[in-house]
Enzyme design. Structure first.
Site, PDB file in Angstrom:
ATOM      1  N   LYS A 289      29.285 -20.538   6.642  1.00 22.94           N
ATOM      2  CA  LYS A 289      29.453 -21.146   7.765  1.00 22.94           C
ATOM      3  C   LYS A 289      30.157 -20.689   8.986  1.00 22.94           C
ATOM      4  CE  LYS A 289      27.089 -23.486   4.717  1.00 22.94           C
ATOM      5  NZ  LYS A 289      25.911 -24.079   4.520  1.00 22.94           N
TER       6      LYS A 289
ATOM      7  N   ASP B  80      36.085 -26.596  -3.689  1.00 22.53           N
ATOM      8  CA  ASP B  80      34.991 -26.108  -3.027  1.00 22.53           C
ATOM      9  C   ASP B  80      35.151 -26.058  -1.550  1.00 22.53           C
ATOM     10  OD1 ASP B  80      32.585 -25.089  -2.185  1.00 22.53           O
ATOM     11  OD2 ASP B  80      31.376 -26.325  -3.228  1.00 22.53           O
TER      12      ASP B  80
ATOM     13  N   TRP C 281      27.040 -32.354  -3.156  1.00 22.27           N
ATOM     14  CA  TRP C 281      26.113 -31.139  -2.789  1.00 22.27           C
ATOM     15  C   TRP C 281      25.203 -31.127  -3.969  1.00 22.27           C
ATOM     16  CZ3 TRP C 281      26.362 -25.529  -3.945  1.00 22.27           C
ATOM     17  CH2 TRP C 281      25.502 -24.747  -3.302  1.00 22.27           C
TER      18      TRP C 281
HETATM   19  C1  LMR Z   1      23.550 -27.300   2.583  1.00 18.53           C
HETATM   20  O1  LMR Z   1      24.183 -28.005   1.626  1.00 18.53           O
HETATM   21  O2  LMR Z   1      22.582 -27.588   3.226  1.00 18.53           O
HETATM   22  C2  LMR Z   1      23.875 -25.905   2.524  1.00 18.53           C
HETATM   23  O3  LMR Z   1      25.152 -25.758   1.760  1.00 18.53           O
HETATM   24  C3  LMR Z   1      22.958 -24.873   2.188  1.00 18.53           C
HETATM   25  C4  LMR Z   1      22.523 -25.094   0.717  1.00 18.53           C
HETATM   26  O4  LMR Z   1      22.594 -23.859  -0.091  1.00 18.53           O
HETATM   27  O5  LMR Z   1      22.224 -26.004   0.314  1.00 18.53           O
END
Ligand code: LMR
Length: 394
Positions: A243, A208, A127
């Protein structure tokens, strides 16, 4: 003072929403930020949430401060979601945090206090906000191999080879389910292997888990946390209700700590809460009250689980519809892997140049890595999307 600052590029994920809003193409498609959308392209408030909110409105008697640990009933309910019936058996503490990101940030603060020399290991890829969160807490950040583009799946040999080099100075961030951005998860057998390596090498797993219920089911998706909890002496799990309860803007999440013994657990918890106190003092109450109301009420919980199941089923159906349509377009082999991915994201395997063409020529917005929010696909935009993907892939 502010003259010293240089302008920043737009956020790699949140910035896409602003660019999409400004696009005047009527065919535009937003596959950027990970937000669930229904068939009509909207992000509705879940019915269970609406009902719980109504109950909360009627029963709330005060707006006085909470403690930095948040609502104890929420904390206990989230511990149950994460650890299942065995929640009470562990030396564990679960506390509320302002969303998954807030939870990660206080967990990072705790790691930094426990061992300022610790290295946090992130999956490659991960992420986009993981590195800023951990580096922002002053921690060294490195990456372990995770995904093989050639195999279009987890490169478990490379991952475990890297994990076998680590030590007790390391913290390994693992995605509990619905790996973001790849949608490629470990199997249950692979989680067992990772738990064994963590025990052997002594690193601390930090799970996570932001999409519990989006991959296979609530209990199935918590296999990762429960498998590790049974084996490792110390574990940090950070969960999000953004989510699975659709509470994005209510900033509702939690941190669960498992420690070697009661005394260390108490001290670690004191530090975690002290980091929270010096960062945001206490988490916001509203989202946690909704979650707690739902999880403590049998009928509301059942309604919520049914809604969650239909969201999951829709996302899985979207994957197959998209893969089917791409196969009809003659590019099936390049995209068939998306059928096996899980959760909110599909990692298409397209290049940054192809992502740019999709945005510029077709007004289709996705993260530069080629990650799409599969929930952004619907009957209306499916053909347009598949045709555009096929066109840039030929
Ligand atoms: C994402 O990965 O799109 C979500 O977790 C929103 C974010 O905060 O990045």
């Amino acid at each position: 003072m502010f003259e010293a600052l240089s302008p920043l590029a737009a956020d790699p994920i949140l910035g896409l929403s602003a660019a999409y809003r400004e696009d005047t193409n009527p065919d535009k498609i937003d596959l950027g930020v990970g937000v669930y959308k229904d068939e009509s392209g909207t992000t509705p408030i879940m019915a269970a949430v609406k009902k719980a909110e109504q109950l909360r409105l009627e029963s709330e008697t005060t707006k006085t401060y909470q403690s930095p640990a948040g609502d104890p009933e929420f904390d206990e309910a989230i511990a149950g979601l994460l650890l299942g019936d065995a929640a009470a058996d562990y030396r564990s503490a679960t506390v509320q945090a302002p969303g998954g990101t807030g939870g990660l940030r206080v967990a990072a603060g705790l790691v930094q206090r426990s061992n300022p020399a610790a290295t946090v290991w992130l999956s490659q890829p991960t992420w986009a906000n993981h590195r800023p969160v951990f580096a922002g807490a002053g921690l060294a950040v490195q990456e372990y191999p995770y995904y093989s583009a050639d195999a279009a799946g987890v490169d478990f040999d490379a991952m475990t080879t890297a994990l076998r080099q680590l030590s007790s100075d390391d913290v390994v961030v693992l995605h509990g389910c619905c790996h973001n951005p790849t949608g490629a998860d470990l199997t249950e057998a692979q989680w067992q292997v990772v738990a064994g390596i963590a025990v052997e090498r002594g690193f601390v797993p930090l799970v996570d888990i932001a999409y519990q219920g989006f991959a296979r089911g609530l209990d199935e998706d918590a296999f990762s946390v429960r498998c590790l909890a049974r084996q490792v002496p110390e574990l940090i799990a950070v969960s999000s209700c953004s989510k699975n309860f659709g509470l994005y803007r209510e900033r509702t999440g939690a941190v669960c700590l498992i420690s070697r013994d009661r005394q260390r657990e108490d001290v670690a918890l004191q530090h975690l809460l002290n980091v929270a106190r010096s960062t945001y003092s206490m988490p916001p109450a509203h989202g946690a009250a909704i979650v707690s109301t739902i999880l403590h009420d049998q009928a509301l919980r059942q309604l919520w689980e049914e809604e969650l199941t239909s969201m999951r089923d829709r996302m899985n159906a979207c994957r197959n519809l998209l893969a089917d349509r791409l196969a009809q377009q003659g590019v099936g082999a390049a995209f068939d892997h998306i059928r096996a991915q899980r959760g909110m994201f599909s990692y298409l395997g397209v290049s940054v140049e192809q992502v740019a063409r999709l945005r510029e020529e077709y007004s289709i917005y996705m993260v530069n890595s080629g990650r799409i929010n599969i929930a952004g696909v619907n009957q209306q935009n499916l053909e347009y999307l598949a045709d555009a993907l096929a066109a840039v892939s030929r």
